[in-house]
Design a protein around this motif. Sequence first.
Motif, PDB file in Angstrom:
ATOM      1  N   TYR A  69       0.839  -1.188   0.000  1.00  0.00           N
ATOM      2  CA  TYR A  69       0.000   0.000   0.000  1.00  0.00           C
ATOM      3  C   TYR A  69       0.885   1.254   0.000  1.00  0.00           C
ATOM      4  N   SER A  70       0.290   2.348  -0.422  1.00  0.00           N
ATOM      5  CA  SER A  70       0.917   3.670  -0.308  1.00  0.00           C
ATOM      6  C   SER A  70      -0.039   4.546   0.490  1.00  0.00           C
ATOM      7  N   LYS A  71       0.274   5.804   0.588  1.00  0.00           N
ATOM      8  CA  LYS A  71      -0.609   6.733   1.302  1.00  0.00           C
ATOM      9  C   LYS A  71      -1.969   6.824   0.604  1.00  0.00           C
ATOM     10  N   ASP A  72      -1.964   6.721  -0.730  1.00  0.00           N
ATOM     11  CA  ASP A  72      -3.186   6.897  -1.514  1.00  0.00           C
ATOM     12  C   ASP A  72      -3.802   5.609  -2.036  1.00  0.00           C
ATOM     13  N   ASP A  73      -3.023   4.539  -2.138  1.00  0.00           N
ATOM     14  CA  ASP A  73      -3.506   3.305  -2.775  1.00  0.00           C
ATOM     15  C   ASP A  73      -3.216   2.094  -1.899  1.00  0.00           C
ATOM     16  N   ASP A  74      -4.249   1.271  -1.697  1.00  0.00           N
ATOM     17  CA  ASP A  74      -4.080  -0.011  -1.028  1.00  0.00           C
ATOM     18  C   ASP A  74      -4.264  -1.080  -2.093  1.00  0.00           C
ATOM     19  N   LEU A  75      -3.214  -1.848  -2.357  1.00  0.00           N
ATOM     20  CA  LEU A  75      -3.259  -2.851  -3.420  1.00  0.00           C
ATOM     21  C   LEU A  75      -3.944  -4.135  -2.971  1.00  0.00           C
ATOM     22  N   PHE A 100       5.827   3.120  -1.301  1.00  0.00           N
ATOM     23  CA  PHE A 100       5.002   1.927  -1.161  1.00  0.00           C
ATOM     24  C   PHE A 100       5.597   1.066  -0.056  1.00  0.00           C
ATOM     25  N   HIS A 101       4.752   0.601   0.826  1.00  0.00           N
ATOM     26  CA  HIS A 101       5.139  -0.263   1.928  1.00  0.00           C
ATOM     27  C   HIS A 101       4.497  -1.628   1.705  1.00  0.00           C
ATOM     28  N   CYS A 102       5.181  -2.681   2.124  1.00  0.00           N
ATOM     29  CA  CYS A 102       4.639  -4.035   1.961  1.00  0.00           C
ATOM     30  C   CYS A 102       4.849  -4.843   3.232  1.00  0.00           C
ATOM     31  N   ARG A 103       3.945  -5.764   3.419  1.00  0.00           N
ATOM     32  CA  ARG A 103       4.096  -6.777   4.455  1.00  0.00           C
ATOM     33  C   ARG A 103       4.000  -8.123   3.755  1.00  0.00           C
ATOM     34  N   LEU A 104       5.059  -8.907   3.863  1.00  0.00           N
ATOM     35  CA  LEU A 104       5.092 -10.251   3.298  1.00  0.00           C
ATOM     36  C   LEU A 104       5.037 -11.239   4.451  1.00  0.00           C
ATOM     37  N   GLU A 114       9.780  -1.087   2.979  1.00  0.00           N
ATOM     38  CA  GLU A 114       9.383  -0.121   1.963  1.00  0.00           C
ATOM     39  C   GLU A 114       9.826  -0.672   0.608  1.00  0.00           C
ATOM     40  N   SER A 115       8.872  -0.990  -0.232  1.00  0.00           N
ATOM     41  CA  SER A 115       9.201  -1.577  -1.535  1.00  0.00           C
ATOM     42  C   SER A 115       9.563  -0.524  -2.573  1.00  0.00           C
ATOM     43  N   PHE A 116       9.182   0.733  -2.336  1.00  0.00           N
ATOM     44  CA  PHE A 116       9.574   1.834  -3.214  1.00  0.00           C
ATOM     45  C   PHE A 116       9.616   3.113  -2.403  1.00  0.00           C
ATOM     46  N   VAL A 117      10.720   3.856  -2.518  1.00  0.00           N
ATOM     47  CA  VAL A 117      10.884   5.123  -1.827  1.00  0.00           C
ATOM     48  C   VAL A 117      11.421   6.120  -2.844  1.00  0.00           C
ATOM     49  N   SER A 118      10.644   7.150  -3.154  1.00  0.00           N
ATOM     50  CA  SER A 118      11.075   8.084  -4.190  1.00  0.00           C
ATOM     51  C   SER A 118      11.924   9.230  -3.660  1.00  0.00           C
ATOM     52  N   HIS A 119      11.911   9.477  -2.367  1.00  0.00           N
ATOM     53  CA  HIS A 119      12.610  10.644  -1.838  1.00  0.00           C
ATOM     54  C   HIS A 119      14.036  10.346  -1.384  1.00  0.00           C
ATOM     55  N   SER A 120      14.640   9.304  -1.871  1.00  0.00           N
ATOM     56  CA  SER A 120      16.025   9.001  -1.516  1.00  0.00           C
ATOM     57  C   SER A 120      16.752   8.481  -2.749  1.00  0.00           C
ATOM     58  N   ASP A 121      17.991   8.085  -2.577  1.00  0.00           N
ATOM     59  CA  ASP A 121      18.731   7.527  -3.705  1.00  0.00           C
ATOM     60  C   ASP A 121      18.359   6.065  -3.930  1.00  0.00           C
ATOM     61  N   PHE A 122      17.341   5.592  -3.227  1.00  0.00           N
ATOM     62  CA  PHE A 122      16.837   4.232  -3.402  1.00  0.00           C
ATOM     63  C   PHE A 122      16.543   3.934  -4.868  1.00  0.00           C
ATOM     64  N   VAL A 123      15.871   4.859  -5.550  1.00  0.00           N
ATOM     65  CA  VAL A 123      15.471   4.652  -6.943  1.00  0.00           C
ATOM     66  C   VAL A 123      16.697   4.456  -7.820  1.00  0.00           C
TER      67      VAL A 123
END
Length: 160
Positions: A69-75, A100-104, A114-123
């Motif tokens: 899920y993200s702040k706006d979308d729950d998958l 996007f955050h995930c729980r497996l 966190e499966s995707f983080v746009s505000h860092s050098d993660f991308v």
Amino acid sequence: MALKRLMLLLIVLLVTSLNTSMAKLKKFPKNKNTKPKLPLPNDPIISFVKFRVEIHNDLHMYILDSHCYSKDDDLGLHVLFPNEQQNWSFKGNWIGTTDFHCRLEWEEGYLEFESFVSHSDFVINNCCNKTCIWSARQDGLYLNDASGKETFFDYWDMLR
């Protein structure tokens, strides 16, 4: 009437000159050895880039539950059988805060990350060709780095 013809002529000349300059730009060949250019963190251009996240169940003989899920979308909850994957694509928002955050979870353990983080050098470091590929295995979670090599990310929190 003469003014309309003059305006029309100016528009035709402008369009013709733009087409000519665009044709000149297309003549330069692209270097095929370069990697795709990714936006820098916090770059407003990130809102125009389409990203993809994949979660692979590489747990042999075990079912993996994935809830992202993200702040706006729950998958929603996805049940992944061995060798199946969940994937989604999206564009970042214009202020660079798409996360996007995930729980497996599987029979032996669970992991929140966190499966995707746009505000860092993660991308830049982890999303090869704008795709973040996660692999759930018995010993932990792996992520492909920018070169496409799988690297260990984290251990499971054990349920037993």
